[in-house]
Design a protein around this motif. Sequence first.
Motif, PDB file in Angstrom:
ATOM      1  N   VAL A  23      43.426  36.118  38.583  1.00  0.00           N
ATOM      2  CA  VAL A  23      42.969  35.090  37.639  1.00  0.00           C
ATOM      3  C   VAL A  23      41.541  35.373  37.174  1.00  0.00           C
ATOM      4  O   VAL A  23      41.221  35.260  35.988  1.00  0.00           O
ATOM      5  N   ARG A  24      40.683  35.776  38.116  1.00  0.00           N
ATOM      6  CA  ARG A  24      39.271  36.009  37.802  1.00  0.00           C
ATOM      7  C   ARG A  24      39.113  37.184  36.846  1.00  0.00           C
ATOM      8  O   ARG A  24      39.598  38.271  37.102  1.00  0.00           O
ATOM      9  N   GLY A  25      38.425  36.944  35.776  1.00  0.00           N
ATOM     10  CA  GLY A  25      38.170  38.000  34.799  1.00  0.00           C
ATOM     11  C   GLY A  25      39.239  38.086  33.733  1.00  0.00           C
ATOM     12  O   GLY A  25      38.938  38.090  32.539  1.00  0.00           O
ATOM     13  N   LYS A  26      40.500  38.148  34.135  1.00  0.00           N
ATOM     14  CA  LYS A  26      41.592  38.323  33.181  1.00  0.00           C
ATOM     15  C   LYS A  26      41.982  37.019  32.514  1.00  0.00           C
ATOM     16  O   LYS A  26      42.226  36.964  31.312  1.00  0.00           O
ATOM     17  N   VAL A  27      42.064  35.938  33.289  1.00  0.00           N
ATOM     18  CA  VAL A  27      42.448  34.635  32.752  1.00  0.00           C
ATOM     19  C   VAL A  27      41.214  33.754  32.527  1.00  0.00           C
ATOM     20  O   VAL A  27      41.083  33.078  31.519  1.00  0.00           O
ATOM     21  N   VAL A  28      40.299  33.770  33.494  1.00  0.00           N
ATOM     22  CA  VAL A  28      39.063  32.993  33.412  1.00  0.00           C
ATOM     23  C   VAL A  28      37.876  33.906  33.688  1.00  0.00           C
ATOM     24  O   VAL A  28      37.791  34.523  34.754  1.00  0.00           O
ATOM     25  N   GLY A  29      36.975  34.020  32.712  1.00  0.00           N
ATOM     26  CA  GLY A  29      35.754  34.800  32.892  1.00  0.00           C
ATOM     27  C   GLY A  29      34.600  33.879  33.257  1.00  0.00           C
ATOM     28  O   GLY A  29      34.644  32.674  33.016  1.00  0.00           O
ATOM     29  N   MET A  30      33.539  34.461  33.826  1.00  0.00           N
ATOM     30  CA  MET A  30      32.405  33.653  34.288  1.00  0.00           C
ATOM     31  C   MET A  30      31.090  34.310  33.884  1.00  0.00           C
ATOM     32  O   MET A  30      30.894  35.514  34.083  1.00  0.00           O
ATOM     33  N   LEU A  81      29.851  49.149  36.176  1.00  0.00           N
ATOM     34  CA  LEU A  81      30.190  47.730  36.304  1.00  0.00           C
ATOM     35  C   LEU A  81      31.410  47.398  35.446  1.00  0.00           C
ATOM     36  O   LEU A  81      32.321  46.685  35.879  1.00  0.00           O
ATOM     37  N   PHE A  82      31.426  47.933  34.242  1.00  0.00           N
ATOM     38  CA  PHE A  82      32.577  47.704  33.356  1.00  0.00           C
ATOM     39  C   PHE A  82      33.824  48.405  33.894  1.00  0.00           C
ATOM     40  O   PHE A  82      34.924  47.851  33.846  1.00  0.00           O
ATOM     41  N   ARG A  98      39.163  48.206  36.056  1.00  0.00           N
ATOM     42  CA  ARG A  98      40.090  48.833  37.012  1.00  0.00           C
ATOM     43  C   ARG A  98      40.755  47.804  37.912  1.00  0.00           C
ATOM     44  O   ARG A  98      41.883  47.989  38.367  1.00  0.00           O
ATOM     45  N   GLU A  99      40.061  46.704  38.178  1.00  0.00           N
ATOM     46  CA  GLU A  99      40.631  45.656  39.029  1.00  0.00           C
ATOM     47  C   GLU A  99      41.922  45.102  38.434  1.00  0.00           C
ATOM     48  O   GLU A  99      42.857  44.741  39.161  1.00  0.00           O
ATOM     49  N   ALA A 103      37.516  53.264  29.999  1.00  0.00           N
ATOM     50  CA  ALA A 103      36.719  52.076  30.329  1.00  0.00           C
ATOM     51  C   ALA A 103      35.388  52.105  29.585  1.00  0.00           C
ATOM     52  O   ALA A 103      34.927  51.071  29.074  1.00  0.00           O
ATOM     53  N   ARG A 104      34.772  53.295  29.495  1.00  0.00           N
ATOM     54  CA  ARG A 104      33.503  53.431  28.774  1.00  0.00           C
ATOM     55  C   ARG A 104      33.691  53.115  27.291  1.00  0.00           C
ATOM     56  O   ARG A 104      32.835  52.489  26.668  1.00  0.00           O
TER      57      ARG A 104
END
Length: 321
Positions: free
Chosen positions: A91-98, A116-117, A122-123, A133-134
């Motif tokens: 959920v974190r990042g993909k559905v809800v970012g912070m 960092l990106f 990759r997660e 990714a770059r």
Amino acid sequence: MDYSQDKIVLKAESLKIHYHTQKGYVRAVDGIDLVLKKGETIGIVGESGCGKSTFGQGILKLLPAKTKYEGKLSVGKIDIIPLNEKEMKKVRGKVVGMIFQDPMTSLNPIIKVEKLFYETLREHEPGISFDAARERAARILEKVGIEPERMREYPFQFSGGMRQRVMIALALVLNPDIVIADEPTTSLDVIVQAQILELLDELRRSYDTSVILITHDLGVVAQMADKIAVMYAGQMVEQNVKNKIYYEPKHPYTKLLLKSIPNTNPEDLQLNFIPGSPPSLLNVPERCRFASRCPFRMDICEKEPPVFGIDGGQVKCWLYR
């Protein structure tokens, strides 16, 4: 997720988030209701310690392990409360970012921005290559006004405003349905604040993302929010569209909060403030939590008020019974 226009992307019902301590449970979020729709921005305002950040971090379950959740909290069709740590990572990042308060402490200072990106992507996309990714990072960094070549630098080599732009880019790189911005302009000067808010609002429209904007700065929500929810002592005491909150506030706390904003009239140098302090969230009184500070206090305020629907919004005050 695929949402139609005006589709609900987040819903909290009677949500409680209580911290476990040696002295008992701290009732940081204590029975709140909130609905967020696709493409909408809701500003959550209130004094420090009222539960704003707990609510935001609670959506992503970033709180201590013994934190107790009750009620309902859903993101789209996902029921958040029963999820374990492994399930929450999806959920974190993909559905809800912070977007966190302080980018200097949120960004690892010894890891280059490009990595960092890469780790973020990759997660959720295990097969992605470093070069791919770059390339994704370069596109989103350009949108937030950072030259792609600076990806090879470390966070400490950026200014405060530039670090916040990196945080925004990291929050949006996976194109989440919701972005939680927790005090996104804290410690930035007013010019950079305006730039960051303008950028965040532009990206929200571009990505059709819903935003939960957490702040104590009423000027910030005036610029960005569609609706405003006012929190006090772990509860939401008033909710309505922005203009109703600013020009026709209902709850005494909201009225006093707005009066406490310094004005620019040289003939009125009076600084208004709310006397007293909020109650301890360890031992919350079983009455209106604002009663001890309220100029409209009545006998019935010794009972906790329900939420009343009025003027298209909601208010938790006996004045509207």
